[in-house]
Each structure stands twice: as C-alpha cells, then as structure tokens.
Design an enzyme around this catalytic site. Structure first.
Site, short mmCIF file in Angstrom:
data_model
loop_
_atom_site.label_atom_id
_atom_site.label_comp_id
_atom_site.label_asym_id
_atom_site.label_seq_id
_atom_site.Cartn_x
_atom_site.Cartn_y
_atom_site.Cartn_z
N LYS A 1 11.91 2.92 4.43
CA LYS A 1 10.78 2.26 5.08
C LYS A 1 9.56 3.18 5.03
O LYS A 1 9.68 4.39 4.78
CB LYS A 1 11.13 1.86 6.49
CG LYS A 1 11.29 2.99 7.47
CD LYS A 1 11.70 2.41 8.82
CE LYS A 1 12.19 3.50 9.75
NZ LYS A 1 12.93 2.95 10.89
N SER B 1 4.94 6.50 -1.99
CA SER B 1 3.58 5.97 -2.11
C SER B 1 3.16 5.62 -3.53
O SER B 1 1.99 5.32 -3.77
CB SER B 1 2.56 6.94 -1.50
OG SER B 1 2.84 7.14 -0.14
N ALA C 1 11.33 5.12 -2.60
CA ALA C 1 10.91 5.90 -1.42
C ALA C 1 9.91 5.13 -0.57
O ALA C 1 9.49 4.03 -0.91
CB ALA C 1 10.33 7.23 -1.88
N HIS C 2 9.51 5.75 0.55
CA HIS C 2 8.61 5.13 1.51
C HIS C 2 7.27 4.78 0.89
O HIS C 2 6.74 5.52 0.07
CB HIS C 2 8.40 6.06 2.71
CG HIS C 2 7.88 7.40 2.32
ND1 HIS C 2 8.68 8.41 1.85
CD2 HIS C 2 6.63 7.91 2.32
CE1 HIS C 2 7.96 9.47 1.59
NE2 HIS C 2 6.71 9.20 1.86
N ASN C 3 6.75 3.63 1.30
CA ASN C 3 5.40 3.17 0.90
C ASN C 3 5.26 2.84 -0.57
O ASN C 3 4.16 2.61 -1.06
CB ASN C 3 4.32 4.20 1.29
CG ASN C 3 4.09 4.25 2.77
OD1 ASN C 3 4.70 5.07 3.46
ND2 ASN C 3 3.27 3.37 3.28
#
Lengths: 328, 328, 328
Positions: free
Chosen positions: C220, C261, C241-243
């Site tokens: 998340k 990201s 991974a996150h974002n």
C-alpha cells in the site's frame, strides 16, 4: 481518521492560517488533493500545486510565503516533511488498540503462555509451550509452532508461518505470508547421483525492532542459529538462507537473497534483486546496488558495489560506459 | 534431544574418550560450543577451537591426536562429518512420530480417502475425493483441493496450497506457503490491445522424493502436466511455470525461475536467481551459475554457464576480466 | 469433462470426420496423446504426430489433408488453435458454478455486505464492513480485512491476504498466497544510524479484469493509492511497491519488481526477473527484456530495452557480442 485543523495544529505544534474548524478525513498527495483531505508541501518543485490544490488543509513550512491565492487552510510548522511523518505516526498509533482479544475460531494450546492484552485472530494457531509477550497482535491465520517465543508489542500479520522453536524479539513486525524457520537447503550427493537431505536442527533468532516483509523466507540453521540482528529491515520476497547473520540496522530491498552461512554487517544497504553467495562476509556500511551479485568477501567497510560479480560502483559505471560504446 | 556420550557412541558405532555419562541436549558449531552441547570437528582449519571449546562432547575422527589438553569428552568415529549428518538424521527421526491425529478444527470432506496414521492439523482443509497416503503429515492451515492425490510419508508444512487435481508422490516435502497448481501465465492479445486469458486445464505432477521450498510457485499446464521429476530439490521462492519438466535429481537454488514449457534435464545444478526462458531444453548435468539468464537451448551436457545471456563460465570470466579492465 | 465428438463439433461449429460417438475425458498435447483424450494439430512441424497419435479425437483445420492413415476421429474447424482456446474456455466455464455457499468453518463478520451467489470457503475470514460483490468466489483460508471492497465475479484463491481498506474491482483473479496491501518499505535514517518506520496510511486499488499471480506482493502507499490498472496481468512472485501505478493492459512476468512510486505505462511487456528502480516513469508500449534493470526514465514509447542498467535491445546485443568476443 477525522481531525479539525486546530487539532492537528495542537498535535504538531503548528499554527492555523485559515479556518481552524475545517475537518479532514484522509491524507492525499499535493498533486492529487481533494476536498476532505490534508496534503503537505515541502519540495519547492511542487509549489504550483499549492495554488490549485483542492484539499482542505495543506501543511507548509512556517516560512512559506504564497505567491498566489490559496483556497486551502494552511497549517504552518517548522518542518513540513517531518510533520507529516509525525502525523502518519499519530494516526497509525490511534488506530492501534491494545486490548485482549481471542477470535471465536482461533486455537491456542493450553500449555502456551500468552501475555496481557494480546490479540489472537480467528484461525490463528498457537502451538504447545509457545510464549507470546504482552501487547502483541497475532493476526488471523497465523501459525505459531510449538515452543516458539515471540516478544512484546509485535505485529504478526495474517498467514505468517513460524516453525517450531523459533525466537522472535520485541517490537518485531512480520508481514503476511512470510515464513520463519523452513529447513535450510542442504543436500549431500550420493553415489547414484541422487541427493540426501541434511537435517536442520537449529533455529532462527529475530532480534528486537526488526521488520520482515510479505512472503519473505528465513531458513533455520543446521545447528546454531540464523540471526536477524536488531533494527534490520527486510523487504518483501527476500530470501535469508540457513546460518546467515545480518545486521544490526541493515536494510534489504525486495527480492534480494543471501545464501547459506554468509554474514552481512551492520548498517548495510542492499538494493533490490541483489544476490550474495554463501559463506561470505560483507563488511559494515556496505552498499550493494540493484541486481548486484556478490561472489567474494567484502572486507573494507563503506564500499558501494555493483555488477555480477560485483565490484566498486564508480569503476563499474566506467566499465559499463565502455561496454555500451563497443556496441555503437 | 537428550543423550549421554555412551548412547551416541552406540548410535554412531564410535568410542568414548572421556566421561561416558556426560549428557548433551543440543548441537553447536565448534566455534560457538557451550556446556550441554555436542560439536563436531572435521575441518583441520578449526583445530584450535577443539582446545577452547566449552561443549561437553566433540565428535572427532578416530585418527585425531590432540596437540593440547581437551576438556570435552571426545567421541571417536570413522568419519566425523558423516557421523554428524547421521546424528542429525537420528534426532530428527526421533522427533517425528507416525500416529493418527486430527486437529479439533480441521475440515476433511467425507469423500476423501485418508491413509493410516495420517496427521491433519487444525484449520487444514482436505477437499472432496482427495487421497492422502499413509504416514503423511498435513500441517495446520494446509489447503488440499478436490481430487488431489498425495502419496505416503510426505510432509506438507503450514499454509501450502495444492489446487484441485494435482498429484504429489511419496516422501515429498513441501515447505510453508508454497503453491502447487496455480494457473499458467498465458494470455492471447486481442485487437483492442487487451489480453484474453487462456484457461489452463492440466495439472502438476510432483514425483517421489522431491523437496519444494517455502513460497515456491509451481503452475499447472494448459493441457498435460507440469512435472517435477523424482529426487529434484527446489529452494525457496522459485518459480516453475506451466508445462515445465525438471529433473530427476536436479537442484535449484533460491529465487530462480523456469519459464513456460522448458525442459530441464537430470542432475542439473541451478544456482540462485537464475532465469531460464520459455520453450528451451537444457541438457543433463548442466550447471547454471548465480544470476545466469539462459535464452537458448543447452544441447551439450555437462557444461557450466554464466552471464545473461549465458555462455560457458570460463569464457565468461575472461570476458568479465576484460570488461573490468576497460573501466580502469 | 466428458464429451462426444459430435458434442464438441456443436460447441465449436466444426464437422466430424470419423466416429461422432467417440468420447473423450481429457486434453492432451499431440506429442503425448492417449486413448480417451482430445488433441489439436495446428503447427505443421508436428504433423508426423497426427499419424502416430493415440488420442481418440484430433482437432484440425478444415483444410487439412492427411498424407497417411489416421486412427483418431478428426474434428475439422476453421482455426484449430483458436478452437482449442474456445474449448478450454468452455470446459472451465462448465466447471465454474455460481451458487451461494458458506463453508461450515468460515467467519464472516456481521457488518460485512455479501452479494448474491457468493462462495466463501472454510477458514476464510471476512472482516468488519467488508463488501463482496455478487458471484465472487472467496476460497478457503482467504483473509479479507476490515473495510475491504471486492467487486463481482472475482476469484480469490486460497491463502490470499487482503489488508484492511484495500479495493478490488470486478472480474479480478488473485492466485494463492498473494498479499495485497502490506506496508510500503519506507524508513527514515536516525542519528544513531537506526531506522524509523514511516507509516503507510494509503491503500491499493486493483482495477477490473486484473490477474495477480501466486505469492505476489503489492504494497500500500504512504498516502494515496498504489494502482494496478484495468486488464493488467501480473505473474507469480512479482513485487509491486508502494505508490506504484501500472497499466492498463500491461503484462509482467514472474519474479519482476517495481520499486516505490514508479509509473509503468499501458500495454508494456515486462519479462521475467526485471527490476525497475523507484520514482521512474516508463512510457506506454515499452518492452523490458528478461533480467533488465531500469535505472532511468523511459520517455519514448515502443522501445525494447535490455541490460542492467537497461538500454535499447539491438544495441545491447551488439555490445554483448563485443563483450563475448573480448574473452576469446
């Protein structure tokens, strides 16, 4: 979450520039702000978003002087970047509750010892003579084998498997479906070219303040212990083989692997998809670049390595530039 | 475990040089021996540890002549290294019990057939018409789909998922959270540039004496079978795609992957983080070095390959030496 | 499955050349046909198998003229390859049933909202205020956290973990033991060289028609959402991974990873064991070759890249040829 601007100002020690009563219920990034959300502005590159942002609150540095009209309420703090991390902490801590809970459908063997205010979710299994420290949260579907010791204030997410006899410290977080204590990969060749399993009777010790990602595997040792030292952080899908020692305070990004009996020092930074061969020693403060393959000891601390086999980054980049040139 | 020196001597066919009544309760490595433990000394490099070791028993070769005083009881055998493997085997076998057990909270569908002395842990699920052979241990939280066949004397660790219709042989060990029988990754491109799923109706066959590591994925085939042949050993976090055949007696280290429809021969050694592309044939006795990427068939058996794309190791090392030199 | 030749002809709009009553119960590949099976012949290289094949039915193109005697019943269709995909679809759809089912031992919290004809298997857990759309199948041992939203006609295989607050669209397939919503890997360095966790309060959004493989991890976001866009297909053991944002209609083969990201465009093809570093943008229609490591933005769409760091494939192959030559 649900906060008024003035409440957030109290939490962060900031001041409100706008409506102190405006209420937010979510975080958003400054580039995708929306009504009801709180954003932060720290990187000057993003300043234009401040003027178009539809969020109700923007956290800014105390020194920020807007060049255009701003519709959001500004919340001024000493360091907007640090303030957001604090606020995320605060919100997460609020959600966390420490209370005794037993899922209707968990199974906790009678000979286990469970500390105070422990949460044990449905379908979690806690084996014989296991010990779980106070305030720890054992989520649904977790398997805690016989004789496992888990410290206090740990969070063990759904589907984690901890084989019998493993030892977990305090304040450890283990994400979903990670496996702690599977057999090391050890086989002796026989004369008929088949492989004989070498039994592993050791364990895994995970020290305090470690975080282990989802679907990580940590194998137990043949004898003695595989050790993840204090404060080490391991990302999703990493492999830690039998008898490895790693840390303290080393970080290891996703899909990296350490082969059997290698020792990784303290404060190392291991990027994604790195491999370290077996029986090696990696000095403290080593940085291994993405996809590096380490096939020899790293004796001098503080180096940055890349390539497969890995060698110092600066030299690697020159070599790679020459490699690319040769194909032109 | 708890053994007197004289009992271990009986098990290993050795002789006791010291106190035959001294008792040990754990294994330790010679460099970290402690009271109550048994160590072994086989590698001459470690001889100095024999004299400082605090363990109560050290297993040594019959021919060993100490150069200094030794406080531990020595247990003399023909081959100290082999003796330790035997003792680890013995201890593990002692712990293993073959008795009928049903967890209070497992669910076994009535139409399944369960052999004698099978262990089925809490929260394990055994589907309709599944068959499980005698002496097999189905740990807690395992999912055995409808119609799955599992042989005898298998160990299926917590959280393993076996999709409906898969076939597992005898003496197979599958570690926690491995997945056997997920859909192959097959999609046909459509005109609008989206992807249409190709259904997979085949299965996975895992032959006898195979060991599969934690969090491994083995996909089922589109039609026919994905086959892991007898005696093959697969380490944690490996990927075996649809329609792959591998082995017999091949070993595959952690985080390696074999793409769809490739055939890996017998007695191959695949190191960590290796990738083999789809629709290839890899000859018997091939060794693939760490992080190798194989993009073509390997027709000649007995080769050692490295690099991405992979080629013979000796040449690779010369190439890599030249590559490194170019950046100096 | 159990079909007569004439029934299959009806399903596929084909004609029977042989015994219309002959019955088959399985698929087989033409090179390993056996009695009771149906095969298909599309690739001219395999024609010799048509004459030796022991299957009872072979699907062939309408235009096929055998050069030798064929013992199997031939089923003639316009496009044998497409016909098999249709038949696999048909068989799979037949097996799928949409009916309400609750395992005896599941736990569904009262405040959750469950649509019509939803299957919830034994030991599945559905948290408070979770919502599950009609016709969705939640297999055994699945964890659906509080407040999760899952659309209609999804298939969530055993052992999938969906953290609280995540959002899953319609027609999504998630394979066994995948983890959706674990914390992003974010830590801030402290003065004593230890690491402080940065809390992640965002979520994961999985849009319609996505397929996620076994043991995949999707983290998340810190704030906002990690997004898997419509129609994207992710193979086993991948890391998102996150974002991260990825897709729509991008495919990603096994053991690849996207760091925090980064944004991966639409219709990209990512081969196995690829790594993409953090905070990058990868243009639409990019192809990344196996084991590529992407360390910079890819701005121009439609490129094919390889190497670590990655650059255009054609150039890479020339460079690699020069690299190999240097070692001769």
């Amino acid at each position: 979450m649900k906060f008024k601007a003035k409440e957030i100002a109290d939490i962060l020690g900031g001041t409100v520039d706008g409506d102190p009563e405006v209420t937010v219920t979510a975080f958003a990034r400054i580039e995708s702000g929306k009504p009801g959300a709180i954003c932060f502005f720290a990187n000057p590159k993003y300043e234009h978003y401040v003027y178009s942002c539809k969020s109700d609150i923007i956290i800014v540095n105390r020194t920020f002087v807007p060049k255009e009209a701003v519709t959001a309420t500004l919340l001024r703090v000493d360091d907007a970047y640090a303030a957001v991390a604090s606020l995320l902490d605060y919100v997460t801590a609020q959600k966390r509750s420490y209370r005794r809970y037993r899922g209707l459908r968990c199974r906790v063997r009678l000979s286990s010892k469970i500390g105070s205010k422990v949460y044990i979710g449905d379908f979690a299994y806690v084996g014989k003579k296991a010990e779980i420290g106070g305030f720890t949260k054992i989520y649904e579907h977790v398997y805690v084998g016989d004789g496992v010791k888990i410290g206090s204030k740990c969070i063990i997410y759904p589907g984690v498997r901890i084989y019998p006899g493993m030892v977990i410290g305090d304040n450890v977080i283990i994400h979903a479906n990670a496996v702690i204590g599977s057999d090391g990969f050890g086989f002796a060749p026989l004369e008929d070219k088949s492989w004989k399993k070498i039994e592993h009777t050791g364990n895994v010790i995970v020290e305090d303040d470690v975080e282990i990602g989802a679907n990580v595997c940590v194998d137990k040792s043949q004898m003695g212990s595989t050790v993840i030292r204090r404060g080490t952080k391991i990302d999703n899908l990493c492999q830690i083989a039998h008898n490895v020692e790693i840390g303290p305070d080393t970080v290891m990004a996703s899909q990296s692997g350490i082969a059997g009996s290698s020792k990784i020092g303290s404060h190392c930074i291991i990027a994604g998809q790195v491999g370290v061969a077996g029986h090696l020693t990696i000095a403290d403060d080593t940085t291994l670049g993405a996809q590096a393959g380490v096939l020899g000891n790293v004796k001098e601390s503080g180096q940055v390595l890349m390539g497969s086999p890995a060698f110092p980054l600066k030299q690697y980049l020159r070599c790679y530039a020459a490699f690319k040139k040769a194909g032109k």
